[in-house]
Design a protein around this motif. Structure first.
Motif, PDB file in Angstrom:
ATOM      1  N   UNK A  58      36.090  32.383  40.662  1.00  0.00           N
ATOM      2  CA  UNK A  58      37.031  31.034  40.922  1.00  0.00           C
ATOM      3  C   UNK A  58      36.397  29.907  40.138  1.00  0.00           C
ATOM      4  N   UNK A  59      37.159  29.360  39.403  1.00  0.00           N
ATOM      5  CA  UNK A  59      36.509  28.002  38.687  1.00  0.00           C
ATOM      6  C   UNK A  59      36.383  26.798  39.811  1.00  0.00           C
ATOM      7  N   UNK A  60      37.106  26.827  40.957  1.00  0.00           N
ATOM      8  CA  UNK A  60      37.154  25.513  41.701  1.00  0.00           C
ATOM      9  C   UNK A  60      36.892  25.959  43.084  1.00  0.00           C
ATOM     10  N   UNK A  61      35.404  26.190  43.375  1.00  0.00           N
ATOM     11  CA  UNK A  61      34.653  26.389  44.625  1.00  0.00           C
ATOM     12  C   UNK A  61      34.360  25.316  45.379  1.00  0.00           C
ATOM     13  N   UNK A  84      36.425  34.679  34.578  1.00  0.00           N
ATOM     14  CA  UNK A  84      36.380  33.423  35.075  1.00  0.00           C
ATOM     15  C   UNK A  84      38.183  33.290  35.490  1.00  0.00           C
ATOM     16  N   UNK A  85      38.179  33.159  36.978  1.00  0.00           N
ATOM     17  CA  UNK A  85      39.633  32.923  36.974  1.00  0.00           C
ATOM     18  C   UNK A  85      39.744  31.608  37.366  1.00  0.00           C
ATOM     19  N   UNK A 106      40.706  34.129  32.502  1.00  0.00           N
ATOM     20  CA  UNK A 106      42.195  34.589  32.838  1.00  0.00           C
ATOM     21  C   UNK A 106      42.675  33.459  33.833  1.00  0.00           C
ATOM     22  N   UNK A 107      43.667  33.013  33.285  1.00  0.00           N
ATOM     23  CA  UNK A 107      44.425  31.631  34.066  1.00  0.00           C
ATOM     24  C   UNK A 107      45.219  32.165  35.029  1.00  0.00           C
ATOM     25  N   UNK A 108      45.175  31.342  36.180  1.00  0.00           N
ATOM     26  CA  UNK A 108      46.261  31.205  37.274  1.00  0.00           C
ATOM     27  C   UNK A 108      47.490  30.623  37.094  1.00  0.00           C
ATOM     28  N   UNK A 109      48.402  31.481  37.604  1.00  0.00           N
ATOM     29  CA  UNK A 109      48.516  32.768  38.344  1.00  0.00           C
ATOM     30  C   UNK A 109      48.238  33.872  37.354  1.00  0.00           C
ATOM     31  N   UNK A 114      47.261  42.744  35.229  1.00  0.00           N
ATOM     32  CA  UNK A 114      46.725  42.446  34.066  1.00  0.00           C
ATOM     33  C   UNK A 114      44.786  41.864  34.196  1.00  0.00           C
ATOM     34  N   UNK A 115      44.671  41.628  35.542  1.00  0.00           N
ATOM     35  CA  UNK A 115      43.306  41.648  35.770  1.00  0.00           C
ATOM     36  C   UNK A 115      42.485  43.098  35.688  1.00  0.00           C
ATOM     37  N   UNK A 116      43.259  44.241  36.266  1.00  0.00           N
ATOM     38  CA  UNK A 116      42.574  45.412  36.261  1.00  0.00           C
ATOM     39  C   UNK A 116      42.277  46.160  34.489  1.00  0.00           C
ATOM     40  N   UNK A 117      43.306  45.615  33.869  1.00  0.00           N
ATOM     41  CA  UNK A 117      43.379  45.936  32.410  1.00  0.00           C
ATOM     42  C   UNK A 117      42.042  45.292  31.533  1.00  0.00           C
ATOM     43  N   UNK A 118      41.933  44.066  32.076  1.00  0.00           N
ATOM     44  CA  UNK A 118      40.709  43.054  31.450  1.00  0.00           C
ATOM     45  C   UNK A 118      39.449  43.620  32.015  1.00  0.00           C
TER      46      UNK A 118
END
Length: 242
Positions: A58-61, A84-85, A106-109, A114-118
């Motif tokens: 996550x880019x915003x921790x 990086x989400x 990968x951008x949210x949402x 899609x995540x699994x394929x990547x």
């Protein structure tokens, strides 16, 4: 959707939002070994003990921005894979994230499919290979440890930098367009010309790392004007070495 089962692959999920973290964790646990963390401090502790091959970050921790955490992880292990989400507001943000060592963005949402394929595309390059070494003069590839050496010095390449350089090296002398590289190495369908800039950024970083070893070494990656890039391993006698 069906994704291949690979319980040998370890994935670390670092996400501040508990429902999102649990959702991703539960989905990926059907296929991979997964651990998760809600903050950067916990993530680093798990990272050192768990030794994952891929991190979904996550880019915003709350205690550490994703880019800094990614850089810290890369300093400890330079061959792991990262997704990086994070929401990206512009081209400069995207380039900054890529330079931190991110292998996919990968951008949210985003959808879990899609995540699994990547993830599957990124891990595809981790499969065992039958041949261990690929050598071009003083430049060598160890295909098991996924390391590149130049003049017996190991280059600090990220996993995707290794994949890109290795892909080019398997076709010496062949020109690949930026669009072809994006589709072959990243696994994306490149429909937007702006996506092609990603290839330029990675090529630039690989060239810099090669030059750090010795600025006098040959330029292994040649720019083919109008065509893209070509791997051209030239020795001191101006002959292709292999």
């Amino acid at each position: 959707m069906t994704i291949s089962t690979d319980q040998t692959s370890k994935i670390l999920v670092v996400e501040n939002d508990a429902p999102v973290r649990n959702f991703i964790d539960g989905y990926l646990n059907q296929t991979y070994q997964v651990q998760s963390a809600a903050d950067g401090k916990t993530a680093l502790e798990i990272f050192e003990e768990f030794n994952p091959v891929l991190v979904i970050l996550d880019g915003n921790l709350p205690d550490n921005i994703g880019v800094k955490l990614c850089e810290e992880m890369q300093r400890q292990n330079n061959v792991f894979l990262v997704v990086m989400s994070s929401s990206v507001t512009g081209e400069k943000d995207g380039i900054k994230i890529i330079k931190a060592g991110v292998d996919d963005l990968i951008g949210k949402p985003f959808s879990l499919e899609d995540l699994a394929v990547r993830i599957e595309i990124l891990l595809r390059g981790m499969k065992t290979v039958t041949r261990r070494y690929l050598v071009f003069g003083e430049l060598g590839f160890d295909l098991i440890s996924r390391e590149v050496t130049l003049k017996e010095k190991t280059l600090a390449l990220t996993a995707l930098e290794f994949q890109l350089l290795y892909f080019l090296a398997t076709y010496p002398g062949k020109a690949w367009s930026r669009q072809q590289l994006i589709e072959k190495v990243w696994g994306w369908k490149c429909n937007d010309p702006r996506d092609e800039q990603v290839a330029d950024v990675y090529i630039r970083m690989i060239r810099r790392k090669l030059a750090k070893v010795d600025s006098a070494v040959p330029n292994f990656i040649q720019t083919s004007h109008g065509d893209g890039y070509t791997f051209a391993p030239i020795d001191r006698n101006n002959k292709v070495s292999r």
